[in-house]
Scaffold this active site. Sequence first.
Site, short mmCIF file in Angstrom:
data_model
loop_
_atom_site.label_atom_id
_atom_site.label_comp_id
_atom_site.label_asym_id
_atom_site.label_seq_id
_atom_site.Cartn_x
_atom_site.Cartn_y
_atom_site.Cartn_z
N GLY A 225 0.63 -1.15 0.03
CA GLY A 225 0.30 0.48 0.09
C GLY A 225 0.99 1.22 0.06
O GLY A 225 2.00 1.29 -0.09
N ARG B 236 -13.66 13.70 13.14
CA ARG B 236 -15.06 12.61 12.80
C ARG B 236 -15.83 11.77 13.73
O ARG B 236 -16.59 11.77 13.79
CB ARG B 236 -14.01 11.51 11.92
CG ARG B 236 -13.62 11.88 10.54
CD ARG B 236 -12.18 11.11 9.70
NE ARG B 236 -12.52 11.56 8.69
CZ ARG B 236 -11.42 10.68 7.82
NH1 ARG B 236 -10.68 9.81 7.76
NH2 ARG B 236 -11.50 11.30 6.24
#
Lengths: 258, 639
Positions: free
Chosen positions: B44, B332
Amino acid sequence: MNLTLHVWRQEGPGVPGRMERHEVAGVSPDMSFLEMMDLVNERLVREGKEPVAFEHDCREGICGCCSMVVNGAAHGPKKATTVCQLHMRTFKDGDTITVEPWRAAAFPVVRDLVVDRSALDRVIAAGGFVSVNTGSAPDGNAIPVPKEAADVSMDAAACIGCGACVAACPNASAMLFTAAKVAHLNRLPQGVPEAARRVRAMVEQMDAEGFGACTNHYECMEACPKEIPVRFIAEMNRAWTKASLSAESAAADKAGFG
Amino acid sequence: MALRLDSKVPSGPMDRKWEKHKFDLKLVNPANKRKFRVIVVGSGLAGASAAATLAELGYLVDCFTFHDSARRAHSIAAQGGINAAKNYQNDGDSVHRLFYDTVKGGDFRAREANVHRLAEVSTAIIDQCVAQGVPFAREYGGGLANRSFGGAQVSRTFYARGQTGQQLLLGAYQALQRQVGAGKVTMHTRSEMLDVVVEGGRARGIVTRDLVTGKIESWAADAVVLGTGGYSNVFFLSTNAKACNVTATWRAHRRGAGFANPCFTQIHPTSIPVSNEHASKTTLMSESLRNDGRVWVPLKAGDRRAPDDVPDHERDYYLERRYPSFGNLVPRDVASRAAKIVCDEGRGVGPGGRGVYLDFRDAIQRVGKDTIRQRYGNLFDMYANITGEDPYAVPMRIYPAPHYTMGGLWVDYDLMSTVPGLFVVGEANFSDHGANRLGASALMQGLADGYFVLPYTIGGYLAGAGTSGLKADAPAFLSVAKECAERTKRLLAVPGTRSPDSFHIELGKVMWDECGMARNRTGLERALKKIPEIREAFWKDVRVLGTGDRLNQNLEKAGRVADFLEFAEVMVLDALTREESCGGHFREEHQTSEGEALRNDKDFQHVAVWEWKGDGKAPELTKEPLAFEVVHPSTRSYK
């Protein structure tokens, strides 16, 4: 919804495969196609039969893993949609659906619906990059890039490397995939220094992998979940011709790369 | 024996530490670099950038991924953007401000020195990515465009449409493929790491399973780097890709790597609500949507009218009401919890009442449909595709879903775990985000670790430790490989009836109910009782068909679920032990009268690091105290 599924089953590479019939009951229109496949597999496990192998991961249409030919179309009937984002509301109760793997000589079947797409990685490794080592970059705003160039570059860069273009092409050509990377990088000032070398190396590798040539069927563009346009193929052909005739290419040949 | 936690934070002023440390680190002579082999697990953002950069430096690199290609990792799904303290917008941003925002956003549970370094290298990441040909959004003058993002009051987020993660990953992937083509990196695709080999107090390599042939293989190296992502899939339903798992970090933990703050998980406020019982995952809608979308629910509970029929004075724009200065752009954790509260009050919308509106009506009136389409077109299309509704005409419905995990393997300032020679990068480490990560900071951290931190620090380690000298056929490798092979055989031999997924779903439900957005002692204790029961049932009743000597996705899944079933316990234990609310960890017992998180700095201003003590034994807790020299802990307020 109740459906009849004909799925390709194949033990492994080089082993003959066959279509297998499944009656699938209790499909909800809100399910994705892969969630419908999960349902099939869950039942197969309960019955003591091996589940159907298929590639998938993000299920958001961006990782490029999923790869199924549904009713003869790569990623199924819906335009600009990967099969993971294809929802069952696209189908009707009682439909018969066939599911097959990508079919191309350069994509051998690994098992059932899983194929080997490593050829695409090798095309990138041949030249689909800008040769810049970490740490040597100038300030991000040092080189202005016209917004239009950045936008078209992004259109091309949107390719997810799923290989649907290859699966859809009667010649199993990877021209759209390769052209998208060439267009993405060659259009930006950062990609220009290697533009000629890049297009020659990538096309050469593409040919070596056994992909066919483009004969303008445009099936690739139809199947592409990111709607990469075929004009990038025309651009690549021009770039390749130019690169092959240029003085820089002659110099590169002499130096032993390109 | 408790873990020895030496964070190795350099001395000196905060803004000089990294500079000083880079100078103090020993160097490996260029000619000697090719004598060192480094294993990178995962491709990744963190793994690919690390593997490519290490190869550029001259190290021999083996990179492993279970995917069919290095381009598939879940970093690719990140939509919104990447932060950097460039201050191109001239709006008062700086390294110090990014550092400050990140420490505060993490609710004072991150290590200051690491965060400062992250903010420092953020600017070089943008430069590097631009040079690689990442097609970032541009202004008409040719300069880079920015947008604002949750938890910040400056525009420091760089983006490439709604596909920033994809474009950054492709940049790193292309850099990696360049090294593969040059023969400097050996790429091992469809190879899953099953274990780490530790011998003589040092990581020596890994054991993998070739997912196509089933072959269990040993790989020796002088250092091992894990960039294997987070563990949100412990909840089964999360925004993570289906294959994301805890196996690599969990197996490393069992070999001696401390696991830090496993209870710090991020529940993302803007996901598409689950609409059917067969849902296999949740899908994220980028939080950048909150720049233009307004979040609301009906004022009255049980109001079932269509959104258009609810007049403005009967709507509760609850984020704007509760947090007037940040409004819809609160971090968030705050946004997620606020959504849960209004839904718990019976004011949620959509099937099951677990949803809130994200409404673009006003933005479309203000800037026009075309501009909104330009900004978020692909996200709107995705939403329409999944739900069958047109978000230009009716408000989106959103609900929080597990998304990211701030916890992970403990690392020191050099990104080395408690096992010498075992480094951890990206989401897999416990990282720089404390108890809550700010939007557009995951991409930043993954690339910071891979491009600009690890390549320096690993050199310092290798220069001191020298080559490992242990070959892949040494007894230490053979015995680990044997254990892996036996475990695989054991999974195949259980004479059970249930699919691995069915156990995963069962575990996920327990975790979401008891250790999700809000946690309390009773629920956590209940989970601690249930998890071992599910684990026991799994080993008695799982059914893994087929054989181990070829592609067998059910077998892969079973191994990952087995590890989640072990890991879940320490995650719950950590949540139970942390008697405070901070960031994404909300203990109902610890809240203010207004329902905000109540931190307990006196007792919990530390990193909780868990050590594996063996099957059936309680893990041991060691604490790394956190000192805040620059940003003094205060109550986070976004009002």
